[in-house]
Scaffold this motif. Structure first.
Motif, short mmCIF file in Angstrom:
data_model
loop_
_atom_site.label_atom_id
_atom_site.label_comp_id
_atom_site.label_asym_id
_atom_site.label_seq_id
_atom_site.Cartn_x
_atom_site.Cartn_y
_atom_site.Cartn_z
N THR A 153 -1.32 2.92 -14.04
CA THR A 153 -1.10 4.32 -13.64
C THR A 153 0.32 4.50 -13.09
N HIS A 154 0.96 3.41 -12.65
CA HIS A 154 2.36 3.43 -12.21
C HIS A 154 2.78 2.02 -11.82
N ALA A 155 4.06 1.86 -11.52
CA ALA A 155 4.55 0.57 -11.00
C ALA A 155 4.15 0.52 -9.52
N HIS A 156 3.15 -0.28 -9.22
CA HIS A 156 2.57 -0.29 -7.88
C HIS A 156 3.48 -0.97 -6.87
N ALA A 157 3.38 -0.49 -5.63
CA ALA A 157 4.19 -1.06 -4.55
C ALA A 157 3.34 -1.85 -3.57
N ASP A 158 2.06 -1.95 -3.84
CA ASP A 158 1.19 -2.62 -2.87
C ASP A 158 0.44 -3.79 -3.44
N HIS A 159 0.51 -3.99 -4.74
CA HIS A 159 -0.08 -5.20 -5.34
C HIS A 159 0.70 -5.55 -6.59
N GLY A 178 5.46 12.15 -8.53
CA GLY A 178 5.50 12.60 -7.14
C GLY A 178 5.44 11.40 -6.21
N HIS A 179 4.39 10.60 -6.36
CA HIS A 179 4.32 9.32 -5.63
C HIS A 179 5.40 8.39 -6.19
N THR A 180 5.49 8.31 -7.48
CA THR A 180 6.57 7.60 -8.18
C THR A 180 6.96 8.44 -9.40
N GLY A 195 -4.63 7.08 -10.39
CA GLY A 195 -3.69 6.19 -9.70
C GLY A 195 -3.61 6.55 -8.24
N ASP A 196 -2.37 6.72 -7.74
CA ASP A 196 -2.18 7.07 -6.33
C ASP A 196 -1.82 8.54 -6.16
N THR A 197 -2.15 9.39 -7.11
CA THR A 197 -1.82 10.81 -6.97
C THR A 197 -2.63 11.43 -5.84
FE LIG Z 1 1.11 3.19 -5.64
#
Ligand SMILES: [Fe+2]
Length: 288
Positions: free
Chosen positions: A69-75, A144-146, A161-163
């Protein structure tokens, strides 16, 4: 058509990963798989991904896609490991190029690090349709998040994702490079145009107030009760709230390791002399 959805919780990072399948044709996609990683020792391993593999093999599913869903920043993503065992192609939103550009600078990766997304098998834009057996996954860019955030609408289910998080979890931060609260507002309003009964599957849940962890809600429930953005909240109100909250948040524990790996589609940085691989940690020198 209603896909079969099996959630997997990666407890150390509170990440929900999913196996979405077409029960008739036994075809599947894996969404947002996590790699186990210990920040203290630098060790990575595959216990969580192996659970997904066991499920896929037990159900005799053919994996066609591994979707981010995006390039994650937490895993860190387990996508390339899963691909090596199960097959499938790794896809992400075409906004990944912007994310790669921003972090090439942060990590001083130099021109040897391509920022055209070629590390991924497929880059997805607006309204693309990919097939998972007889299922169709339609892409809805939700930046928006990324910059690369992408939601996948598969039958009556949308993977956001994180939306947005569960209604009592609100929305994702917008303070990473490329993050933008105004864009996030527009992205969420766009998701809210889906039929209210659409099932929403989130990428994280932190169980606010000590409630049990959950991964599924509906567009109707989000519109009625999302604590950051329910019907009636204006863009200005949302942006003010999001900006205020972001100013008080710490840098995520795995931001630098995760992003360095995830902008490479999950490959570790190339080995240095002696064969060992390293991650970089950009320093901020605040000495007087
Ligand atoms: Fe994220």
């Amino acid at each position: 058509m209603s896909p079969e959805i099996r959630p997997f919780l990666h407890q150390p990072t509170s990440t929900w990963s999913y196996v979405v399948s077409d029960p008739g044709l036994r075809a599947a996609a894996i969404i947002d798989p996590a790699l186990d990683f210990d920040i203290h020792s630098g060790r990575c391993w595959t216990a969580a991904a192996d659970e997904i593999i066991a499920h896929v093999q037990r159900e005799r599913l053919a994996v066609e896609w591994i979707l981010e869903t995006h390039a994650h920043a937490d895993h860190l993503t387990a996508a390339p490991y899963l691909k090596s065992v199960l097959g499938g192609r790794i896809a992400i939103g075409e906004g990944i190029r912007k994310v790669q550009q921003a972090f090439r600078e942060v990590f001083n990766l130099g021109t040897g690090f391509p920022v055209d997304g070629r590390q991924f098998d497929r880059l997805l834009g607006e309204g693309e349709e990919i097939r998972i057996g007889s299922l169709v996954a339609r892409t809805i860019p939700t930046p928006g998040h990324t910059s690369d955030s992408l939601s996948y609408l598969i039958g009556d289910a949308v993977f956001v994702g994180d939306t947005i998080f569960m209604p009592d979890g609100g929305t994702a931060r917008c303070d990473f490079p490329g993050g933008d609260a105004t864009l996030l507002y527009a992205s969420i309003r766009r998701l809210y145009e889906l039929p209210p009964e659409t099932r929403v599957f989130v990428c994280h849940d932190y169980g606010p107030g000590g409630r049990e962890l959950r991964c599924e809600t509906t567009i109707g429930a989000e519109r009625a009760g999302n604590i950051h953005l329910r019907d009636g909240v204006t863009e200005a109100e949302f942006v003010a709230l999001r900006t205020r909250r972001d100013a008080g948040l710490d840098v995520p524990r795995l931001l630098y390791p995760a992003v360095q790996v995830n902008i490479r589609a999950g490959e570790l940085p190339p080995p240095e002399d002696g064969g060992r691989r390293y991650l970089k940690l950009p320093l901020t020198d605040s000495r007087a």
